[in-house]
Write a protein that holds these residues in place. Structure first.
Motif, PDB file in Angstrom:
ATOM      1  N   UNK A 104      -2.616   1.932  -6.845  1.00 43.09           N
ATOM      2  CA  UNK A 104      -1.877   1.607  -5.627  1.00 43.09           C
ATOM      3  C   UNK A 104      -1.430   0.150  -5.657  1.00 43.09           C
ATOM      4  N   UNK A 105      -0.502  -0.190  -4.773  1.00 42.84           N
ATOM      5  CA  UNK A 105      -0.106  -1.580  -4.585  1.00 42.84           C
ATOM      6  C   UNK A 105      -1.096  -2.254  -3.640  1.00 42.84           C
ATOM      7  N   UNK A 106      -1.268  -3.553  -3.801  1.00 42.43           N
ATOM      8  CA  UNK A 106      -2.193  -4.300  -2.955  1.00 42.43           C
ATOM      9  C   UNK A 106      -1.679  -4.420  -1.529  1.00 42.43           C
ATOM     10  N   UNK A 107      -2.612  -4.363  -0.604  1.00 43.18           N
ATOM     11  CA  UNK A 107      -2.283  -4.604   0.798  1.00 43.18           C
ATOM     12  C   UNK A 107      -2.181  -6.110   1.011  1.00 43.18           C
ATOM     13  N   UNK A 108      -1.707  -6.507   2.199  1.00 42.85           N
ATOM     14  CA  UNK A 108      -1.610  -7.932   2.530  1.00 42.85           C
ATOM     15  C   UNK A 108      -2.989  -8.586   2.451  1.00 42.85           C
ATOM     16  N   UNK A 109      -4.000  -7.886   2.917  1.00 43.87           N
ATOM     17  CA  UNK A 109      -5.366  -8.408   2.884  1.00 43.87           C
ATOM     18  C   UNK A 109      -5.843  -8.606   1.439  1.00 43.87           C
ATOM     19  N   UNK A 110      -5.518  -7.661   0.576  1.00 45.40           N
ATOM     20  CA  UNK A 110      -5.918  -7.781  -0.827  1.00 45.40           C
ATOM     21  C   UNK A 110      -5.191  -8.921  -1.536  1.00 45.40           C
ATOM     22  N   UNK A 125       4.347   0.767 -16.890  1.00 40.80           N
ATOM     23  CA  UNK A 125       3.720   2.071 -17.058  1.00 40.80           C
ATOM     24  C   UNK A 125       3.042   2.531 -15.778  1.00 40.80           C
ATOM     25  N   UNK A 126       2.278   1.631 -15.153  1.00 34.57           N
ATOM     26  CA  UNK A 126       1.592   1.981 -13.904  1.00 34.57           C
ATOM     27  C   UNK A 126       2.593   2.257 -12.785  1.00 34.57           C
ATOM     28  N   UNK A 127       3.687   1.509 -12.776  1.00 39.26           N
ATOM     29  CA  UNK A 127       4.723   1.738 -11.771  1.00 39.26           C
ATOM     30  C   UNK A 127       5.278   3.152 -11.908  1.00 39.26           C
ATOM     31  N   UNK A 128       5.485   3.574 -13.142  1.00 39.99           N
ATOM     32  CA  UNK A 128       5.994   4.922 -13.395  1.00 39.99           C
ATOM     33  C   UNK A 128       4.979   5.971 -12.941  1.00 39.99           C
ATOM     34  N   UNK A 129       3.693   5.709 -13.167  1.00 35.57           N
ATOM     35  CA  UNK A 129       2.643   6.641 -12.732  1.00 35.57           C
ATOM     36  C   UNK A 129       2.669   6.796 -11.222  1.00 35.57           C
ATOM     37  N   UNK A 130       2.804   5.673 -10.496  1.00 37.92           N
ATOM     38  CA  UNK A 130       2.864   5.729  -9.028  1.00 37.92           C
ATOM     39  C   UNK A 130       4.080   6.533  -8.573  1.00 37.92           C
ATOM     40  N   UNK A 131       5.221   6.261  -9.196  1.00 38.25           N
ATOM     41  CA  UNK A 131       6.444   6.978  -8.824  1.00 38.25           C
ATOM     42  C   UNK A 131       6.309   8.475  -9.082  1.00 38.25           C
ATOM     43  N   UNK A 132       5.700   8.848 -10.193  1.00 34.78           N
ATOM     44  CA  UNK A 132       5.493  10.271 -10.497  1.00 34.78           C
ATOM     45  C   UNK A 132       4.552  10.922  -9.489  1.00 34.78           C
ATOM     46  N   UNK A 133       3.503  10.189  -9.089  1.00 38.00           N
ATOM     47  CA  UNK A 133       2.567  10.727  -8.099  1.00 38.00           C
ATOM     48  C   UNK A 133       3.244  10.918  -6.752  1.00 38.00           C
ATOM     49  N   UNK A 134       4.132   9.984  -6.390  1.00 38.65           N
ATOM     50  CA  UNK A 134       4.870  10.129  -5.123  1.00 38.65           C
ATOM     51  C   UNK A 134       5.811  11.330  -5.176  1.00 38.65           C
ATOM     52  N   UNK A 135       6.429  11.536  -6.334  1.00 34.61           N
ATOM     53  CA  UNK A 135       7.332  12.693  -6.484  1.00 34.61           C
ATOM     54  C   UNK A 135       6.558  14.003  -6.376  1.00 34.61           C
ATOM     55  N   UNK A 136       5.366  14.044  -6.968  1.00 36.74           N
ATOM     56  CA  UNK A 136       4.547  15.250  -6.894  1.00 36.74           C
ATOM     57  C   UNK A 136       4.067  15.498  -5.461  1.00 36.74           C
ATOM     58  N   UNK A 137       3.768  14.401  -4.736  1.00 34.02           N
ATOM     59  CA  UNK A 137       3.322  14.540  -3.349  1.00 34.02           C
ATOM     60  C   UNK A 137       4.421  15.094  -2.462  1.00 34.02           C
ATOM     61  N   UNK A 138       5.679  14.729  -2.764  1.00 33.41           N
ATOM     62  CA  UNK A 138       6.823  15.227  -1.974  1.00 33.41           C
ATOM     63  C   UNK A 138       7.130  16.678  -2.257  1.00 33.41           C
ATOM     64  N   UNK A 139       6.815  17.121  -3.492  1.00 37.93           N
ATOM     65  CA  UNK A 139       7.188  18.489  -3.907  1.00 37.93           C
ATOM     66  C   UNK A 139       6.359  19.542  -3.183  1.00 37.93           C
TER      67      UNK A 139
END
Length: 198
Positions: free
Chosen positions: A86-92, A184-198
């Motif tokens: 995941x991406x870091x939150x403001x707190x992180x 690479x990690x950015x691509x993994x996140x994008x793929x996970x978001x695409x799978x979540x939408x499907x």
């Protein structure tokens, strides 16, 4: 003296080999990266002691602790399920910058006043950004690659200056892998978001 130099080159090379495998596995989001990292860390501590890079020795101790923490966090997370990237939150982000600032000031004071380090400012800076990056890596945050690469960009000329050419070249490799790992990690996140939408 030549015998010690030869041993240090050999140890640097061995630690570098394990470090390369660790980074490749990290880029692939493979939990076993931590096992190779631990071996590299332990070997590296002796080399750094001989080079009087004391903040880096403490950094390696921290790496050792964070490697165990990271392995457990990646494997079990907070609810006994694997933790996603995941991406870091403001707190992180604030915590990460707090780690950088706190580590830098503490290391700079310690190195300047209580060791025979001849590069306290640069040694402290390398460690400070790496401490934050490793914390973010353990929590599987994208920004770990950014902080680790800032550390690498400072470490490369420092290690060449200290005569640790093998480690300097490893840092160049780590910088390249850091950029690649981020993508690479950015691509993994994008793929996970695409799978979540499907």
């Amino acid at each position: 003296m030549e015998d010690i130099f030869g041993k240090l080159i050999g140890l640097q090379s061995l630690a570098t080999a394990f470090g390369i495998v660790q980074v490749i596995l990290s880029r692939r989001n493979n939990i076993h990266n931590y096992l190779f990292g631990i071996v590299s860390i332990v070997i590296g501590m002796w080399v750094l002691y001989e080079a009087r890079l004391y903040a880096d020795i403490l950094l390696h101790l921290y790496y050792l602790v964070m490697s165990v923490y990271g392995w457990l966090y990646w494997k079990y997370g907070r609810e006994s399920t694997p933790v996603p990237i995941t991406y870091s939150s403001r707190e992180e982000w604030l915590i990460a910058f707090g780690i950088v600032a706190g580590c830098f000031l503490l290391m700079l004071y310690w190195l300047s006043n209580h060791t025979n380090s001849d590069v306290p400012l640069w040694d402290a800076a390398v460690s400070a950004f790496a401490w934050a990056g490793m914390w973010l890596m353990a929590r599987r945050k994208m920004e770990n690659w950014i902080f680790l690469n800032i550390s690498n960009s400072i470490a490369i000329p420092l290690l060449f200056y200290k005569g640790l050419q093998v480690y300097a070249l490893l840092s160049v490799f780590l910088f390249i892998m850091g950029v690649s790992g981020y993508l690479k990690w950015k691509k993994i996140i994008e793929n996970e978001h695409e799978l979540a939408k499907a």
